[in-house]
Design a protein around this motif. Structure first.
Motif, mmCIF file in Angstrom:
data_model
loop_
_atom_site.group_PDB
_atom_site.id
_atom_site.type_symbol
_atom_site.label_atom_id
_atom_site.label_comp_id
_atom_site.label_asym_id
_atom_site.label_seq_id
_atom_site.Cartn_x
_atom_site.Cartn_y
_atom_site.Cartn_z
ATOM 1 N N UNK B 43 16.005 1.598 12.959
ATOM 2 C CA UNK B 43 17.178 2.460 12.450
ATOM 3 C C UNK B 43 16.439 3.885 12.132
ATOM 4 N N UNK B 44 17.156 5.105 12.458
ATOM 5 C CA UNK B 44 16.993 6.328 12.064
ATOM 6 C C UNK B 44 16.929 6.471 10.782
ATOM 7 N N UNK B 45 17.869 5.804 9.780
ATOM 8 C CA UNK B 45 18.046 6.143 8.547
ATOM 9 C C UNK B 45 16.918 5.636 7.637
ATOM 10 N N UNK B 46 16.198 6.681 7.131
ATOM 11 C CA UNK B 46 14.890 6.407 6.200
ATOM 12 C C UNK B 46 15.324 5.264 5.101
ATOM 13 N N UNK B 47 16.412 5.404 4.388
ATOM 14 C CA UNK B 47 16.587 4.433 3.365
ATOM 15 C C UNK B 47 16.640 3.056 3.989
ATOM 16 N N UNK B 48 17.495 2.708 4.900
ATOM 17 C CA UNK B 48 17.678 1.472 5.674
ATOM 18 C C UNK B 48 16.307 0.959 6.111
ATOM 19 N N UNK B 49 15.563 1.964 6.542
ATOM 20 C CA UNK B 49 14.486 1.863 7.452
ATOM 21 C C UNK B 49 13.314 1.209 6.677
ATOM 22 N N UNK B 50 13.312 1.740 5.406
ATOM 23 C CA UNK B 50 12.408 1.026 4.407
ATOM 24 C C UNK B 50 12.640 -0.124 4.231
ATOM 25 N N UNK B 51 13.956 -0.547 3.898
ATOM 26 C CA UNK B 51 14.178 -2.032 3.592
ATOM 27 C C UNK B 51 13.888 -2.907 4.702
ATOM 28 N N UNK B 52 14.526 -2.404 6.101
ATOM 29 C CA UNK B 52 13.984 -3.236 7.187
ATOM 30 C C UNK B 52 12.626 -3.453 7.335
ATOM 31 N N UNK B 53 11.994 -2.296 7.390
ATOM 32 C CA UNK B 53 10.455 -2.369 7.389
ATOM 33 C C UNK B 53 9.692 -3.368 6.357
ATOM 34 N N UNK B 54 10.307 -3.156 5.106
ATOM 35 C CA UNK B 54 9.577 -4.217 4.145
ATOM 36 C C UNK B 54 9.810 -5.639 4.673
ATOM 37 N N UNK B 55 10.741 -5.808 4.981
ATOM 38 C CA UNK B 55 10.947 -7.269 5.557
ATOM 39 C C UNK B 55 10.241 -7.518 6.746
ATOM 40 N N UNK B 56 10.208 -6.637 7.578
ATOM 41 C CA UNK B 56 9.484 -6.669 9.102
ATOM 42 C C UNK B 56 8.020 -6.815 8.613
ATOM 43 N N UNK B 57 7.626 -6.006 7.629
ATOM 44 C CA UNK B 57 6.177 -6.211 7.366
ATOM 45 C C UNK B 57 5.731 -7.612 6.842
ATOM 46 N N UNK B 58 6.770 -8.288 6.138
ATOM 47 C CA UNK B 58 6.262 -9.741 5.523
ATOM 48 C C UNK B 58 6.316 -10.508 6.626
ATOM 49 N N UNK B 59 7.114 -10.452 7.697
ATOM 50 C CA UNK B 59 7.017 -11.385 8.873
ATOM 51 C C UNK B 59 5.689 -11.102 9.739
ATOM 52 N N UNK B 60 5.408 -9.702 9.773
ATOM 53 C CA UNK B 60 4.176 -9.517 10.596
ATOM 54 C C UNK B 60 3.022 -10.080 9.683
ATOM 55 N N UNK B 61 3.045 -9.965 8.527
ATOM 56 C CA UNK B 61 1.908 -10.325 7.831
ATOM 57 C C UNK B 61 1.799 -11.903 7.577
ATOM 58 N N UNK B 62 2.888 -12.695 7.625
ATOM 59 C CA UNK B 62 2.913 -14.019 7.992
ATOM 60 C C UNK B 62 2.372 -14.320 9.224
ATOM 61 N N UNK B 63 2.506 -13.573 10.095
ATOM 62 C CA UNK B 63 2.016 -13.896 11.485
ATOM 63 C C UNK B 63 0.556 -13.761 11.678
ATOM 64 N N UNK B 64 -0.118 -12.906 10.777
ATOM 65 C CA UNK B 64 -1.289 -12.362 10.856
ATOM 66 C C UNK B 64 -1.934 -13.786 10.005
ATOM 67 N N UNK B 65 -1.360 -13.962 8.991
ATOM 68 C CA UNK B 65 -1.880 -15.050 8.076
ATOM 69 C C UNK B 65 -2.127 -16.450 8.991
ATOM 70 N N UNK B 66 -1.167 -16.661 10.018
ATOM 71 C CA UNK B 66 -1.457 -17.798 10.835
ATOM 72 C C UNK B 66 -2.666 -17.808 11.425
ATOM 73 N N UNK B 67 -2.847 -16.395 11.853
ATOM 74 C CA UNK B 67 -4.355 -16.418 12.644
ATOM 75 C C UNK B 67 -5.752 -16.745 11.592
ATOM 76 N N UNK B 68 -5.379 -16.095 10.322
ATOM 77 C CA UNK B 68 -6.440 -16.415 9.583
ATOM 78 C C UNK B 68 -6.505 -17.895 9.074
#
Lengths: 621, 158
Positions: B43-68
């Motif tokens: 999304x181009x709305x920075x406020x919404x983007x930060x919320x979406x990005x926070x959860x996206x980052x949790x998902x990405x982080x969980x993915x990398x944790x699988x590798x570790x």
């Protein structure tokens, strides 16, 4: 075409003063830019970006600093020179004793998803009325030490490299290989109907992309079409027809000076073009000033280019993040703190104006006025219906708080005079503006009541102090700093703020006093009394101030005077409609870094002020 | 393979990494705003983007944790220093390759090739994220070392 490799052709003066500053046209791609003199000599270009090292630096570095000339072999008069309407493509026609020769040139701005180099200069020489002998002289030199490149002649063309930086010149028809000192200098004959197309590609830490000259020419023509569309979206409703073409040129210049990868507005693409030829007032302007970005926001908003305005604010808030709540005076194009100011050894300067500087020492100053410009720009966007996101509003609130905390301190002021911290009246006015516009935004976005009351109290305190300590009853005008009897043309913002009624005796008195005491003859104004900044030598009249005077007159119900002044200023523009920072009031010679974003933004604002004051003659708003 | 450990400690390590990056941002060390960078893909709305990005980052982080977690399982042990070695490799790849390449796929991230028609609004991070401040790589390295350390310690203790 017939061709022979030969020695270097006629060279500009060794001190880099071959052509007047205003003789130089801007071509650019919104990532970097080049200045081209009317003899076809590309005298200035930095790579890979505006603030990179010069590869063609003869403008201020003399012949040893490199140039790229394409033009008639023998000096010939210029028959016509113009930008193609509503484009960034430059067209120069010479009348030679053999026939007419036209150089059409530009840089490809929009690369899209095509395999094109980040910087692509396209130059086409076309003859008419007979074959014309031309000179092509490619002599790049890199950086302060004028490093010559390693030269190779390949099947695709000439390749010049300095480690990871490379240039390639391709042509159609193909230029023959040369050797030795003449390896990149050619004298060729261009036949009518068979133009010579030159394509200069660059690569920085990337593979070179060789571009077929015909493809490059098509890309330039595609770019022209995009620029026409971009200019077609400029809202010129209500603007007098004679002002439209200059307005479009100013906006296009502002856009060419906006670094697309970050959205930063570069103040000017050059360094050290002098404010005083032969003097020391030579500064590096290849940085972004938040003040310029804010003025640019007003300029683009006023003509309906909302995206550009939003991008300026987005850049400004992103770039200033590391320093918040302090607002940096200037930043690099990627929002970094500029490198320390440094003088280039051995660079002769433009018409012996030394030193040639890179970096800018003003970065360390505290300038209170910057906050006012920025918060006002945020208000203009808000008023236009653009919603400030949470982070942006947080940053703006932080700036307003900073002003509320620090407005009682002396500052360096808008003119960045070194070692001159004082209570500048203009700075206080802009501090008032920051608080006032912050409060206006707060009405829409909300702010805690205690904070709001604090802002109101500080705003009223500034107003009271400026009205008593910043006004000289004897002069009947607001002055440069508390206790001073000098005037400051920056105070011309007064009728635009709301602190004083535009038609009040104080406003009128200030405008008239500035006009008479800082008037430099004709439409020109000095920004402050000449010689009062502690530097040796004099300086020219400051062009943005004249446009601010137009705004002030228009805003205070004196439209006929404003229009008359504006017409005069348009007549003093460079031959291509470009303005640098200053002008010599006695000769009209244009001076300073060129072209200057602040001057063009002020020109746009003045045009809009004239538009908005239509029908308001004699009745100040 | 410790699936329960991966699920729980991956989340905790990602939260720790995010906290370090946000702290670096708030301390004025970097302009890198990971939630905004990731969320503005959607999304181009920075406020919404930060919320979406926070959860996206949790998902990405969980993915990398699988590798570790997989790497620890292959080695047959999980220690804090092995976690930090993986963190060092992880951040090298992220800063040296992933971040500079982002501009090629991110719809709102400008690239060094951006021109006047570009409607992208986010500045490209550049090599090592240096466009976001010279201390950006330092913050990123510390954050990823903390991430690896947290995973190595937590999984090693089970």
């Amino acid at each position: 075409m017939t061709a022979t490799a030969s020695g270097p052709g006629p060279a500009p003066a060794a001190d880099g003063g071959g052509a007047p500053i205003a003789d130089h046209a801007l071509i650019g791609d919104t990532r970097t830019a080049a200045l081209v003199a009317s003899d076809g000599s590309l005298d200035w270009m930095c790579l890979p970006h505006f603030d990179g090292e010069p590869v063609f630096g003869s403008l201020v570095g003399g012949t040893a600093a490199g140039k790229f000339r394409a033009g008639p072999l023998r000096r010939s008069p210029v028959a016509s020179r113009r930008y193609r309407p509503s484009t960034a493509t430059l067209e120069t026609t010479w009348t030679t004793d053999q026939g007419r020769l036209t150089l059409t040139e530009g840089m490809v701005a929009e690369l899209g998803r095509y395999l094109l180099p980040e910087t692509l200069v396209v130059r086409r020489l076309a003859a008419a009325d007979g074959p014309v002998d031309v000179e092509v002289d490619l002599a790049p030199r890199l950086g302060e030490s004028h490093r010559p490149p390693v030269f190779r002649h390949r099947r695709e063309g000439v390749v010049l490299t300095w480690g990871s930086l490379a240039l390639a010149l391709q042509s159609d028809p193909v230029l023959p290989p040369g050797s030795g000192d003449a390896a990149t200098s050619w004298r060729v004959r261009v036949e009518p109907g068979r133009p010579l197309t030159l394509v200069l590609s660059t690569a920085d830490r990337q593979p070179l992309v060789h571009v077929d000259p015909e493809r490059a020419w098509e890309s330039l023509r595609d770019d022209e079409e995009r620029w026409r569309r971009w200019c077609g979206h400029i809202d010129t409703a209500g603007i007098e027809p004679r002002y439209r073409a200059p307005l479009v040129r100013s906006l296009l210049t502002l856009r060419l000076l906006t670094y697309s990868p970050s959205g930063a507005p570069v103040a000017a693409p050059t360094t050290s073009l002098p404010e005083d030829p032969g003097g020391v007032r030579n500064w590096d302007y290849r940085f972004a000033w938040p003040r310029d970005a804010s003025i640019g926001i007003g300029a683009f908003l006023g003509v309906g280019h909302v995206d550009e305005a939003r991008h300026f604010l987005a850049w400004l808030l992103h770039a200033s993040r590391l320093a918040r709540p302090r607002l940096p005076v200037l930043l690099t194009l990627h929002g970094r703190y500029p490198r320390p100011e440094h003088e280039l050894r051995g660079w002769p300067g433009y018409r012996s104006s030394r030193p040639v500087r890179v970096g800018n020492g003003a970065a360390d100053q505290h300038q209170l006025d910057g906050y006012g410009w920025v918060v006002d720009a945020a208000w203009l966007l808000t008023r236009a219906g653009v919603r400030l996101d949470g982070e942006t509003w947080r940053a703006v609130r932080g700036f307003v708080d900073e002003v509320a905390r620090r407005w009682r301190e002396p500052d360096a002021g808008i003119w960045e005079v070194r070692d001159d911290a004082a209570h500048h009246v203009h700075s206080k006015l802009m501090a008032w503006l920051a608080l006032d516009r912050g409060l206006r935004i707060a009405r829409r976005r909300g702010v805690p009541e205690r904070r709001r009351r604090g802002w109101v109290a500080e705003r009223e305190a500034i107003a009271a102090e400026v009205r008593t300590r910043g006004f000289d009853a004897g002069l009947g005008a607001y002055v440069r700093s508390y206790g001073s009897t000098e005037l400051d043309a920056a105070v011309l913002v007064l009728p635009l703020l709301g602190l004083e009624p535009p038609g009040s005796p104080r406003t009128r008195g200030t405008i008239d006093a500035i006009r008479s005491r800082l008037g430099a003859g004709g439409p020109f104004l000095y920004r402050y009394p000449p010689g009062s900044d502690g530097l040796p030598g004099g300086e020219g009249a400051f062009l943005p101030c004249s446009f601010w005077l137009v705004q002030a007159l228009a805003a205070s119900g004196r439209r006929p005077e404003a229009a008359e002044l504006f017409d005069e200023l348009l007549a003093w523009a460079g031959p291509l409609g470009l303005y640098p920072e200053e002008a010599d009031p006695s000769s009209g010679e244009l001076l300073g870094n060129h072209p200057q974003a602040l001057t063009h933004a002020a020109m746009v604002q003045a045009t809009l002020a004239l538009r908005d004051s239509n029908g308001l003659e004699g009745s100040p708003p | 393979m410790d699936w329960a450990g991966w699920a729980v400690f991956g989340l905790i390590a990602t939260a720790a990494l995010t906290a370090v990056m946000i702290a670096a941002q708030l301390a004025g060390l970097t302009r890198l705003d990971l939630p905004l960078l990731l969320g503005s893909v959607f999304t181009g709305d920075p406020d919404r983007a930060r919320v979406a990005g926070f959860f996206a980052h949790l998902v990405v982080g969980q993915g990398f944790a699988l590798g570790y977690t997989a790497a620890f399982a292959l080695w047959g042990r999980a220690t804090w220093w092995l976690g930090m070695v993986l963190g060092a490799v992880h951040v090298s790849v992220a800063l040296g390759a992933v971040v500079p390449l982002l501009a090629g796929v991110h719809p709102r991230l400008a690239s060094g090739r951006a021109g006047p028609a570009s409607r992208a609004t986010l500045e490209p991070p550049g090599l090592l994220g240096l466009n976001y401040g010279v201390q950006t790589p330092v913050g990123a390295v510390v954050a990823h070392l903390v991430y690896g350390l947290a995973l190595g310690l937590a999984l090693g203790a089970r």
